[in-house]
Scaffold this motif. Structure first.
Motif, PDB file in Angstrom:
ATOM      1  N   CYS A   1      17.946  53.015  72.816  1.00 22.07           N
ATOM      2  CA  CYS A   1      18.860  54.140  72.970  1.00 22.07           C
ATOM      3  C   CYS A   1      18.272  55.174  73.927  1.00 22.07           C
ATOM      4  O   CYS A   1      17.169  55.674  73.718  1.00 22.07           O
ATOM      5  CB  CYS A   1      19.139  54.775  71.618  1.00 22.07           C
ATOM      6  SG  CYS A   1      20.171  56.254  71.721  1.00 22.07           S
TER       7      CYS A   1
ATOM      8  N   CYS B   1      25.242  60.846  70.444  1.00 19.78           N
ATOM      9  CA  CYS B   1      25.394  59.416  70.723  1.00 19.78           C
ATOM     10  C   CYS B   1      26.546  59.310  71.692  1.00 19.78           C
ATOM     11  O   CYS B   1      27.593  59.900  71.479  1.00 19.78           O
ATOM     12  CB  CYS B   1      25.721  58.660  69.436  1.00 19.78           C
ATOM     13  SG  CYS B   1      26.345  56.978  69.695  1.00 19.78           S
TER      14      CYS B   1
ATOM     15  N   CYS C   1      27.547  54.185  73.750  1.00 18.19           N
ATOM     16  CA  CYS C   1      27.341  53.351  74.925  1.00 18.19           C
ATOM     17  C   CYS C   1      27.159  51.876  74.571  1.00 18.19           C
ATOM     18  O   CYS C   1      27.237  51.021  75.415  1.00 18.19           O
ATOM     19  CB  CYS C   1      26.107  53.824  75.678  1.00 18.19           C
ATOM     20  SG  CYS C   1      24.560  53.312  74.903  1.00 18.19           S
TER      21      CYS C   1
HETATM   22  S1  SF4 Z   1      25.651  53.608  71.178  1.00 20.21           S
HETATM   23 FE1  SF4 Z   1      24.759  55.548  70.549  1.00 20.21          FE
HETATM   24  S2  SF4 Z   1      23.025  54.957  69.294  1.00 20.21           S
HETATM   25 FE2  SF4 Z   1      23.580  53.131  70.451  1.00 20.21          FE
HETATM   26  S3  SF4 Z   1      22.275  53.218  72.264  1.00 20.21           S
HETATM   27 FE3  SF4 Z   1      24.212  54.212  72.794  1.00 20.21          FE
HETATM   28  S4  SF4 Z   1      23.876  56.400  72.409  1.00 20.21           S
HETATM   29 FE4  SF4 Z   1      22.245  55.273  71.365  1.00 20.21          FE
END
Ligand code: SF4
Ligand code: HEM
Ligand code: SF4
Lengths: 543, 344
Positions: free
Chosen positions: A103, A162, A165
């Motif tokens: 992440c 978040c 992504c």
């Molecule tokens: S979806 Fe959210 S938790 Fe997962 S890598 Fe992307 S930003 Fe991080």
């Protein structure tokens, strides 16, 4: 930008060390620069969203309704029944940690609760407490905890750190998608009116005026008319976009960000020039719409219902205008919504025809149900059939690298089409390192509605892995241009590059296409669309 | 000191002592040898099925595969049929590789930062190796145990034993699977204890199954190579369990307490299984980001609970902006009313 920490402060956070107290015992600290402002109640009211009120995330009292815990509990339960993804993901994580350092927000902030697994555990711990036998019996030892105000604040803080992504989901052995969990978490927060303004206000704008920026129909047309002048200045050709025109063959929908701010505006000019070229040469017939004037969908960052409410305009407008199919511009999350949600939510689109390129005759089989084609697919097909006259050398001043936007990469798989286009419109193209592109691409750090101004520190931290890879190719190959197919990217990369790799600019795909496109009847081009002299044209001399 | 793994560790020790003392000192062989295993199996079966049915009952409103490769699009662009499947065949291949080869985990990388801020992502294979070794060893050990429940022992099991004992050293033959299981579990547990971030995310119920399985493998190995338990009596008991014709108490009493400890561990694991993360075994089959094709632009997916929502229609929009639209030369569906037109 001036209050931002220095690069070395960011670097020092890269040495990840967990906190000394257990995460459940570490209370959330809502820190300036990392969070976005609360939703304006006016915007929520336009959407008839619940519990619109003035509240401030950093104040103790969030002015919650009396029975907020019950609302969350019932909302949780309902979503467990409606989404198998949510239920399975709540149950099966083994906490192997494979997702942790995937992440960008964890990498950049070093905050352990930004590890996808812990982000999910924030909800999962409450799930165990409320919905599982073991959690009820074992309590804290079993990883369960009751919903308290502090937990709620933690949810809010980290659900808005978040960017949905899905990079974590690529590496998880069970495909656990923390983006999906964030989507649910945000839906739950919205039940209590706890949205951020950078999402809520664009959503209400989009609802009322057709686009996130609230550009009214006449102003939308005005802005495109400005571009008509600009294009004429560079090329000598006067293009003629048409709006809300019934009976056109194709409806074009793109994010409004490209109409509004540099460098997206050049991409927008790129579309206009391409359409004009195709009209002159092949009688191509396309219309823009001021009602469906937004490709993006911040509703997706609010709730499934809000997403559907905004997305409905696309089909409604296509039906009203009587077009055959829809062409979609360069945008990231817009394309995840179109690819994975639109037909299911607002289809079937039985009033449209299966899309066929009127110029090459190519049937877009992969879009035969949703009836919406990505412009990179469309343009790649044109190039493949030799339908565009291109002068690649006009992009010789650019050394280009390409950023895969998260959603087209991991929610669609649009990887080769844009690369094919780039290779055909410019001579200098360099890929970033393998683990940072394609399905492993790093987010810009500002997706999913986090591209506000007040959370700039978060954005610089989240964008660090991407910027780091850009920096690498800049140092190795002298890359000076970051290409992308996403309007949010075009809005957020300039400050990110400015901070981390100031020598690198940002462009959309169709800006480069337009630079290379040899328009019928054009003047000899001396500058690109931005007014920068072309290679060999510096200093205003003849060749 | 981390209470989470201490709790789990102590729990496993206590469990063993309960069974050992319960049989050796108190004489509860029937309880630990017959009753508890039956109950545990019943809990496992009912619990497992209920859990899976619970998942299956939840709707799949959207197709949300995580696409990990090129989509199927123009005929001259090669799609990645497995990592971005557009057909059922592709999905089956993808799921098959996930389940037998932990394909996603195989991608694992490790992020490292240099002091000057340069970040690298290196391929990290150890977790994958450890996990794969652990699961396969577990599966082989499990399959070998069928010899206690089947008479005559089926040929495939015998074959498996022969392969497993490939590296003959000493008597009785050493089975590779047991050793690998022990080492792999130890690795997974140590990794959890010593990698700071992994320790930070771990709960007591992450350590517990590891310690329990370590306990199972450890007691198993002790019985086989060191304490030499009475295999004939054990087989009499296990055959009794499958045929519901139990040996008399004398036979049960002849079996060492170590065996009851082993069996109790297995019973606990079975009963614990449906309520824990071990359900990933069932869940992986139902994971919507992996078990669906990326084909929603080709074939419409139906959401069973799709409901109508409020939208702002074009007519309403035009009502809001008609004058401005007419003035800007944009076409409108309903012309301006003369009164409105005059107002200007
Ligand atoms: S979806 Fe959210 S938790 Fe997962 S890598 Fe992307 S930003 Fe991080
Ligand atoms: C279809 C069957 C299964 C698949 C595909 C599968 C897959 C996986 C994967 C990929 C991991 C993550 C890697 C790791 O952390 O080691 C894992 C972890 C684990 N699995 Fe399984 N598994 C299956 C069945 C089982 C069964 C039957 C058990 C029984 C006891 C089990 C016990 C565990 C344990 C204890 C862990 C955690 C390891 C740790 O804590 O580090 N699995 N499994
Ligand atoms: S990779 Fe998957 S199973 Fe492992 S900790 Fe992350 S979400 Fe859980």
């Amino acid at each position: 930008m001036k209050d931002l920490p220095k690069p070395k402060d960011f670097y020092s956070r890269l040495m990840h060390r967990p906190g000394s107290t257990d995460w459940m015992d570490t209370p959330v600290d809502i820190r300036k620069g990392m969070y976005c402002y609360a939703a304006n109640p006016k915007s929520l009211n336009i959407l008839s969203a619940p519990f619109a009120r003035d509240w401030n995330p950093v104040e103790e009292d969030w002015k919650l309704p009396e029975n907020w815990q019950q609302i969350l509990h019932e909302g949780f339960k309902e979503r467990l029944e409606r989404f198998r993804s949510f239920k399975v993901f709540m149950d099966i994580c083994v906490r192997c940690g494979a997702c942790a350092d995937k992440c960008h927000f964890f990498i950049g902030t070093g905050d352990p609760k930004n590890m996808p697994v812990l982000r999910a555990e924030l909800l999962r711990s409450v799930y165990r407490n409320d919905f599982t036998t073991f959690g009820k019996i074992l309590g804290r030892v079993g990883g369960a905890r009751p919903m308290t105000l502090n937990v709620l604040k933690e949810w809010w803080y980290y659900m808005f750190q978040c960017s949905e992504c899905r990079r974590c989901s690529v590496f998880c052995p069970y495909g656990i998608d923390t983006a999906e969990i964030t989507i649910m978490g945000r839906e739950l927060l919205n039940l209590l009116g706890l949205n951020i303004d950078w999402i809520a206000t664009p959503v209400s704008n989009c609802y009322m005026t057709g686009n996130h920026l609230g550009i009214q129909p006449h102003a939308y047309k005005d802005m495109l008319d400005f571009f008509v002048d600009d294009i004429e200045e560079v090329t000598g050709v006067r293009v003629e976009p048409s709006f809300n025109r019934k009976g056109a063959d194709i409806l074009f929908i793109t994010p409004s960000g490209d109409v509004f701010a540099d460098p997206g505006t050049y991409t927008c000019m790129g579309y206009m020039m391409l359409f004009h070229y195709l009209r002159e040469k092949y009688g191509f017939d396309i219309t823009w719409s001021t009602y469906a004037s937004e490709g993006g969908n911040f509703g997706f960052f609010t709730s499934h219902e809000t997403m559907k409410r905004l997305n409905a305009k696309m089909y409604a407008e296509a039906k009203r205008l009587g077009v055959k199919w829809i062409l979609g511009g360069e945008c990231g999350h817009m394309w995840r919504v179109i690819n994975q949600y639109m037909d299911t939510m607002n289809g079937p689109a039985d009033f449209l025809e299966e899309p066929v390129s009127p110029i090459t005759g190519t049937k877009f089989e992969n879009a035969k149900s949703t009836k919406m084609v990505h412009i990179a697919e469309f343009t790649a097909d044109l190039i493949r059939h030799g339908k565009l006259e291109l002068d690649k050398s006009r992009n010789n001043h650019l050394k280009v690298t390409y950023h895969d936007s998260c959603n087209p990469a991991r929610g669609m798989g649009l990887l080769e089409e844009p690369r094919y286009v780039i290779r055909n419109v410019c001579n200098h193209f360099y890929e970033m390192p393998e683990n940072t592109i394609r399905e492993q691409t790093f987010c810009c750090g500002s997706g999913a509605g986090l591209n506000a101004g007040e959370n700039m520190e978060l954005r610089m931290a989240g964008g660090l892995p991407r910027a780091n890879a850009v920096k690498h190719v800049h140092e190795q190959h002298g890359v000076n241009m970051l290409a992308c197919i996403c309007a949010i990217d075009r809005a957020v990369f300039p400050p990110l590059m400015e901070y981390w790799v100031p020598e690198v600019g940002v462009t959309g795909l169709h800006e480069m296409v337009a630079n290379a496109l040899v328009m019928p009847g054009e003047n000899k081009r001396e500058t690109d669309l931005r007014g920068e002299p072309l290679e060999g044209m510096e200093g205003d001399t003849d060749e | 000191m981390n209470v989470k793994y201490m709790y789990s560790f102590l729990a496993v020790i206590v469990l063993f002592l309960i069974a050992y003392v319960g049989t050796e000192a108190v004489g509860l062989q029937w309880l630990f040898g017959v009753l508890i295993p039956y109950v545990a199996l019943a809990v496992f079966l009912v619990g497992f099925i209920r859990r899976v049915m619970g998942w299956a009952r939840s709707a799949v409103p959207f197709r949300i595969p995580t696409t990990c490769g090129q989509q199927r699009t123009l005929p001259w662009i090669r799609p990645n049929r497995i990592d971005n499947p557009s057909t059922t065949g592709g999905v089956i291949a993808r799921m098959f590789l996930e389940i037998v080869a932990f394909r996603s985990l195989f991608r694992n990388t490790r992020m490292k930062a240099k002091a000057d801020g340069r970040i690298t992502y290196q391929w990290e294979i150890f977790l994958w190796v450890g996990a794969l070794a652990f699961h396969y060893a577990f599966a082989v050990v499990l399959a070998r145990h069928l010899r206690f429940f089947l008479e005559p022992v089926p040929a495939p099991i015998k074959l498996l034993e022969t392969v497993d004992a490939f590296f003959q050293f000493g008597l009785p033959v050493v089975y590779l699977s047991g050793v690998v299981l022990l080492i792999a579990v130890a690795y997974l547990a140590l990794r959890r204890i010593f990698i700071p971030m992994v320790r930070y995310i771990s709960l007591a119920n992450d350590f517990f199954p590891l310690f329990l399985i370590f306990g199972i493998a450890f007691t198993g190995i002790l019985m086989r190579y060191f304490s030499k338990v009475d295999i004939l009596s054990i087989k009499a008991l296990t055959m009794g369990l499958v045929s519901f014709s139990f040996p008399d108490t004398e036979v049960l009493k002849a079996i060492d307490g170590l065996f009851y400890g082993h069996l109790f561990f297995v019973s606990v694991l079975l009963a614990y299984f449906p309520f824990s993360k071990l359900m990933h075994m069932g869940g992986i089959f139902l994971s919507p980001t992996r078990n669906l094709p990326n084909d929603t632009r080709m074939h419409r997916h139906v959401n069973p609970w799709n409901y109508p929502v409020d939208v702002h229609t074009y007519a309403e929009y035009e009502d809001d902006f008609r004058e401005k639209m007419v003035e800007a030369g944009l076409p409108v569906d309903k012309p301006l009313e003369p009164a409105e037109a005059e107002k200007e």
